[in-house]
Write an enzyme that holds these catalytic residues in place. Structure first.
Site, PDB file in Angstrom:
ATOM      1  N   GLY A 226       1.900   2.512  10.997  1.00  0.00           N
ATOM      2  CA  GLY A 226       2.874   3.601  10.910  1.00  0.00           C
ATOM      3  C   GLY A 226       3.515   3.960  12.242  1.00  0.00           C
TER       4      GLY A 226
ATOM      5  CG  HIS B  40      -6.087   2.033   5.017  1.00  0.00           C
ATOM      6  ND1 HIS B  40      -5.689   3.019   5.884  1.00  0.00           N
ATOM      7  CD2 HIS B  40      -5.046   1.177   4.904  1.00  0.00           C
ATOM      8  CE1 HIS B  40      -4.449   2.760   6.278  1.00  0.00           C
ATOM      9  NE2 HIS B  40      -4.030   1.658   5.691  1.00  0.00           N
TER      10      HIS B  40
ATOM     11  N   GLY C  85       2.640  -0.933   4.414  1.00  0.00           N
ATOM     12  CA  GLY C  85       2.559   0.482   4.052  1.00  0.00           C
ATOM     13  C   GLY C  85       3.944   1.072   3.874  1.00  0.00           C
TER      14      GLY C  85
ATOM     15  CB  SER D 231       4.638  -1.326  12.447  1.00  0.00           C
ATOM     16  OG  SER D 231       4.175  -0.003  12.720  1.00  0.00           O
TER      17      SER D 231
ATOM     18  CE  LYS E 257      -0.197   3.502   4.676  1.00  0.00           C
ATOM     19  NZ  LYS E 257      -0.261   3.696   6.099  1.00  0.00           N
TER      20      LYS E 257
ATOM     21  CD  GLU F  59      -3.186   5.742   6.438  1.00  0.00           C
ATOM     22  OE1 GLU F  59      -3.169   5.754   5.196  1.00  0.00           O
ATOM     23  OE2 GLU F  59      -2.237   5.305   7.129  1.00  0.00           O
TER      24      GLU F  59
ATOM     25  CG  ASN G 276      -1.708   1.226   1.421  1.00  0.00           C
ATOM     26  OD1 ASN G 276      -1.788   2.051   0.503  1.00  0.00           O
ATOM     27  ND2 ASN G 276      -2.313   1.390   2.592  1.00  0.00           N
TER      28      ASN G 276
ATOM     29  CD  GLU H  78      -3.714  -2.320   7.355  1.00  0.00           C
ATOM     30  OE1 GLU H  78      -2.593  -2.509   6.903  1.00  0.00           O
ATOM     31  OE2 GLU H  78      -4.372  -1.292   7.098  1.00  0.00           O
TER      32      GLU H  78
HETATM   33  P1  PGA Z   1       2.397   0.663   7.804  1.00  0.00           P
HETATM   34  O1  PGA Z   1       0.959   0.833   7.141  1.00  0.00           O
HETATM   35  O2  PGA Z   1       2.998  -0.604   7.225  1.00  0.00           O
HETATM   36  O3  PGA Z   1       3.157   1.870   7.380  1.00  0.00           O
HETATM   37  O4  PGA Z   1       2.206   0.555   9.264  1.00  0.00           O
HETATM   38  C1  PGA Z   1       0.144  -0.263   6.869  1.00  0.00           C
HETATM   39  C2  PGA Z   1      -1.126   0.213   6.223  1.00  0.00           C
HETATM   40  O5  PGA Z   1      -1.554   1.345   6.529  1.00  0.00           O
HETATM   41  O6  PGA Z   1      -1.736  -0.499   5.419  1.00  0.00           O
END
Ligand code: PGA
Length: 258
Positions: A172, A94, A232, A211, A9, A96, A7, A166
């Protein structure tokens, strides 16, 4: 089968996206066993990425999908447009999108309806915030998200379903959930998919995201309950992502040799 979903983003120019796709393609060269690899670039790079992934092991996914095939939805990307761009997958719900853009369960439900009626495979994201986990209500929370998304949906036969667990606090943050926490939640999610929705086992995949990094990918992927990873931040770093794919290849090779 294991999956690694990238992803990206809201990152990377078209040129950078092309370079990263090329580097991912190089990272699986010469490997006998590799995971299903799905890359989800920004919408701006989908067309160029599609040219590069055609007839390769990589599949293309969108980071979200419009609530209909086409129509009066300013700023959205319709399902028909995503199919046209060669997408085979769509991330939905997601955190976000849920937290920063107010996509509530009803919105996620409608997007899922549209995806289920298309050729796209949904990658439905669920996961609890920290305060919910601290209150020991993570399982109820995730189950509620699943129930709302799948309420009264037509579930086409032969379709694959991916759910990405998630936890919001792991995204993140550099603090992934532990394999034990993930396995417990994956069991619950799979139980729902197989027993409540009565979906066939070989069409259901439960992924983990939050993460994921080169240093922890193997310990997640070796768990039979974890069908793959949604990555991500680490997915836009060519070397790091190559190592994550390498970890998936290693797990698959180890399993193939027993
Ligand atoms: P991250 O994000 O690997 O940066 O924690 C995962 C995601 O948001 O799908």
């Amino acid at each position: 089968m294991k999956y690694v979903v990238a992803n990206w983003k809201m990152n990377l120019s078209v040129r950078e996206s092309i370079a990263l796709v090329r580097s991912i393609l190089r990272s699986v060269q010469g490997r006998k066993h590799f995971p299903g690899i799905v890359i989800c670039p920004s919408a701006t790079a989908l067309a160029e990425a599609h040219k590069l992934v055609t007839r390769t092991h990589l599949a293309l996914g969108a980071q979200n999908a419009g609530p209909d095939r086409a129509g009066a939805f300013t700023g959205e990307i319709g399902i028909a447009q995503l199919e046209d761009l060669g997408c085979q997958y769509a991330i939905l719900g997601h955190s976000e999108r849920r937290l920063k853009f107010g996509e509530d369960d009803a919105v996620v439900h409608d997007r899922l309806t549209a995806v289920l009626a298309s050729n796209l495979t949904p990658i439905l994201c669920v996961g609890e915030p920290m305060e919910v986990r601290q209150a020991e209500q993570a399982e109820e929370y995730v189950l509620r998200q699943l129930k709302q998304a799948f309420a009264n949906q037509k579930l086409p036969r032969g379709k694959s379903f991916m759910v990405a667990y998630e936890p919001v606090w792991a995204i993140g943050s550099g603090q992934p959930a532990s394999p034990e926490q993930i396995v417990a939640m994956h069991k619950l999610i799979r139980e729902y998919l197989l027993h409540e929705l009565k979906l066939p086992t070989d069409h259901c995949f439960v992924l983990y995201g939050g993460s994921v990094a080169a240093k922890n990918a193997y310990q997640f992927l070796r768990e039979p309950e974890i069908d793959g990873l949604l990555v991500g931040g680490a997915s836009i770093k060519a070397n790091e992502f190559a190592q994550i794919i390498g970890a998936a290849c290693d797990v698959i090779e180890a399993q193939a040799s027993v």
